[in-house]
Enzyme design. Structure first.
Site, short mmCIF file in Angstrom:
data_model
loop_
_atom_site.label_atom_id
_atom_site.label_comp_id
_atom_site.label_asym_id
_atom_site.label_seq_id
_atom_site.Cartn_x
_atom_site.Cartn_y
_atom_site.Cartn_z
N GLU A 234 -10.16 -3.55 10.55
CA GLU A 234 -8.97 -2.76 10.84
C GLU A 234 -9.22 -1.67 11.88
O GLU A 234 -9.13 -0.46 11.56
CB GLU A 234 -8.40 -2.15 9.54
CG GLU A 234 -7.95 -3.18 8.54
CD GLU A 234 -7.32 -2.56 7.28
OE1 GLU A 234 -7.13 -1.33 7.24
OE2 GLU A 234 -7.02 -3.31 6.35
N GLU A 417 -7.67 -9.61 3.44
CA GLU A 417 -7.27 -8.59 2.47
C GLU A 417 -5.80 -8.80 2.15
O GLU A 417 -4.99 -9.05 3.05
CB GLU A 417 -7.45 -7.16 3.00
CG GLU A 417 -8.87 -6.69 3.05
CD GLU A 417 -8.99 -5.21 3.42
OE1 GLU A 417 -8.02 -4.45 3.20
OE2 GLU A 417 -10.05 -4.82 3.92
O1 IFM Z 1 -8.74 0.12 0.64
C1 IFM Z 1 -8.23 -0.28 1.86
C2 IFM Z 1 -9.27 -1.01 2.67
O2 IFM Z 1 -10.40 -0.23 2.87
C3 IFM Z 1 -8.72 -1.39 4.03
N1 IFM Z 1 -7.48 -2.10 3.89
C4 IFM Z 1 -6.48 -1.56 3.01
C5 IFM Z 1 -7.06 -1.22 1.66
C6 IFM Z 1 -5.97 -0.61 0.74
O3 IFM Z 1 -5.50 0.56 1.28
#
Ligand code: IFM
Length: 510
Positions: A234, A417
């Site tokens: 990210e 994710e």
């Molecule tokens: O916890 C975070 C992660 O580190 C990166 N993506 C989103 C998740 C939830 O906020």
């Protein structure tokens, strides 16, 4: 996008643009300017031209989709996984020679993280890794996505290797392989060594070179592991929330620095892909981008197109087509309010070729969608979870995957994710909202696959309750509950649901 999350639903504020609000103070973040609203009439931004003209591809993305009556099955070999990151779960922040990261520094600053929380104890994963691998086996996942802490490998971000750190990850990866679980290794999940931050951090080009050196060390150490590799996690969140909104480490509030951080992280990604190839590392490599369908409210197509550029195309176009979009950065509503000429001056000859070095996969992180109002501010068009920035719209996952298929060069896709927090900060086992969220997103993934999207994997965020950045330990995203006093782990109900999905390689309608 993952800013520091206020615990309560954001206040309604129609008086200012998003960018004004971001600048106002540390309490504000992107979510603070989400407005109450409805999805009716929203249009999905996609099919945008590279020159930034709005080219709306779907007039009705908000039509809910109903699953078929029969279970939806996934292709043989589909990878089911779960994800975490080093700073969020490992704890042991001074063990075995680990250096300090920007997150250690940020946590130590009063008032930056809820409850004054720090990376200790995390979920104590540095010490409890065998127990965690046993949990993964019980769940039945085929792959586990974790990140390597750069400060454990090179405590000051460059120079000598800390062998104790390397050895820990080698043991951990061997443990996964022995359990039949494929390692999915992220090289950078926001824990930049503080010494590199002191030298300029992602605002300076040298950090990209240092990252390539660090990546080489890790590739060497795990060369034979046949893993999936993710360079940067990210880059958008780290750049915007950490360098523009100031609510993540390193806590800066300068959009010009934020866009520099975008470019240098993407450059770091490309340099690492080159090293990966040069070193003949086994496995596949790509970048992990958090992407978000953008739906324009009536009359808001132009600003929404710019929001789409800032949220999605700035990253996708660079990595997959070797160009930056014309409309992501500038003074217009919806843009990152930085000077485009100063940004362009950072982009040297050859950089975009490096950034778009062919990768093996694109990792997609999906949490929800955003609406955009005429003034370019991001507005709520769907209900949010306990994370007020997260607008829940499973159909957005389908829209996003289809867009990637249709608008970009073909590349294998993974969802690396996808998840939702518990409704309260309390330790919770009974989590029907998470089961519903996962079910609906699995269905949208199956729907996309059936429509020809080359989707190969789905990782749930997160395996464990953990340190949720600005929320500290007060927002729990795990399918396994963690008692942060005792570190006892207890699978939540959604863990049982996920185990059944994995065993069947299929998701039932309800
Ligand atoms: O916890 C975070 C992660 O580190 C990166 N993506 C989103 C998740 C939830 O906020």
């Amino acid at each position: 996008m993952f800013p520091s999350r206020p615990a309560a639903r954001p206040a309604r504020d129609t008086s200012r643009s998003a960018h004004d609000a971001f600048r106002d103070g540390p309490e504000l973040d992107r979510r603070t300017v989400l407005l109450g609203g409805v999805a009716a009439g929203a249009v999905l931004l996609g099919g945008c031209t590279r020159s930034g003209q709005a080219a709306v591809s779907s007039p009705s993305p908000s039509v809910a989709w109903a699953p078929p009556a029969e279970p939806m099955t996934f292709p043989t070999g589909y990878t089911w996984g779960a994800a975490t990151s080093a700073f969020q779960v490992e704890g042991s922040t001074t063990a075995d020679g680990r250096g300090q990261s920007v997150w250690d520094t940020f946590c130590a600053r009063s008032g930056r993280v809820k409850g004054g929380a720090t990376g200790d104890p995390g979920a104590d994963g540095y010490r409890r890794w065998q127990e965690d691998i046993a949990l993964m086996s019980e769940l039945g996942i085929g792959a586990y996505r974790f990140s390597v802490a750069w400060p454990r490998i090179q405590p000051t971000g460059s120079g000598p290797v800390n062998q104790l750190g390397v050895d820990w990850y080698r043991r951990f990866v061997d443990g996964l392989l022995e359990a039949g679980i494929r390692p999915a290794v992220t090289l950078f999940h926001w824990d930049l060594p503080q010494a590199l931050q002191d030298a300029g951090g992602w605002a300076v080009r040298d950090t990209a070179e240092r990252f390539a050196d660090y990546a080489s060390i890790v590739f060497d150490a795990l060369a034979d592991a046949d893993a999936d590799w993710f360079t940067i996690n990210e880059p958008k969140t780290h750049a915007y929330v950490g360098h523009w909104y100031g609510s993540h480490a390193p806590g800066l509030r300068d959009p010009q620095v934020a866009v520099a951080a975008v470019h240098h992280q993407l450059l770091a990604h490309g340099l690492a892909v080159q090293r990966f190839r040069e070193q003949g590392t086994s496995g596949r490599i790509g970048i992990a981008l958090n992407l978000m369908p953008v739906y324009a409210q009536p009359g808001a197509e132009e600003p929404a197109t710019r929001v789409d550029a800032a949220e999605n195309r700035l990253f996708l176009d660079a990595v997959l087509t070797g160009q930056y979009p014309a409309d992501a950065i500038g003074p217009l509503p919806g843009q990152v309010p930085a000077d485009r000429d100063r940004f362009d001056a950072l982009v040297l000859d050859g950089d975009l070729a490096t950034i778009s070095e062919p990768a093996d996969l694109l990792a997609v992180q999906y949490y929800g969608v955003t609406g955009v109002a005429k003034d370019g501010s991001q507005v709520s068009i769907h209900p949010t979870s306990a994370a007020s920035w997260q607008q829940l719209w499973p159909e957005g996952l389908y829209d996003l995957l289809v867009r990637l298929r249709d608008e970009y060069p073909a590349i294998p896709l993974m969802i690396t994710e996808n998840g939702i927090p518990d409704e309260t900060p309390e330790l919770t086992i009974d989590d029907p909202y998470r089961t519903a969220y996962l079910r609906e997103h699995f269905q949208q993934a199956a729907r996309a696959i059936a429509d020809g999207v080359p989707l190969e994997a789905h990782y749930v965020w997160s395996l464990l309750d953990n340190f949720e950045w600005g929320e500290g330990y007060q927002q729990r995203w795990g399918i396994v509950a963690v008692d942060f006093d005792t570190q006892e782990r207890t699978p939540k109900d959604s863990f049982g649901f996920y185990r059944e999905v994995i065993a069947a390689n299929a998701v039932a309608p309800s």
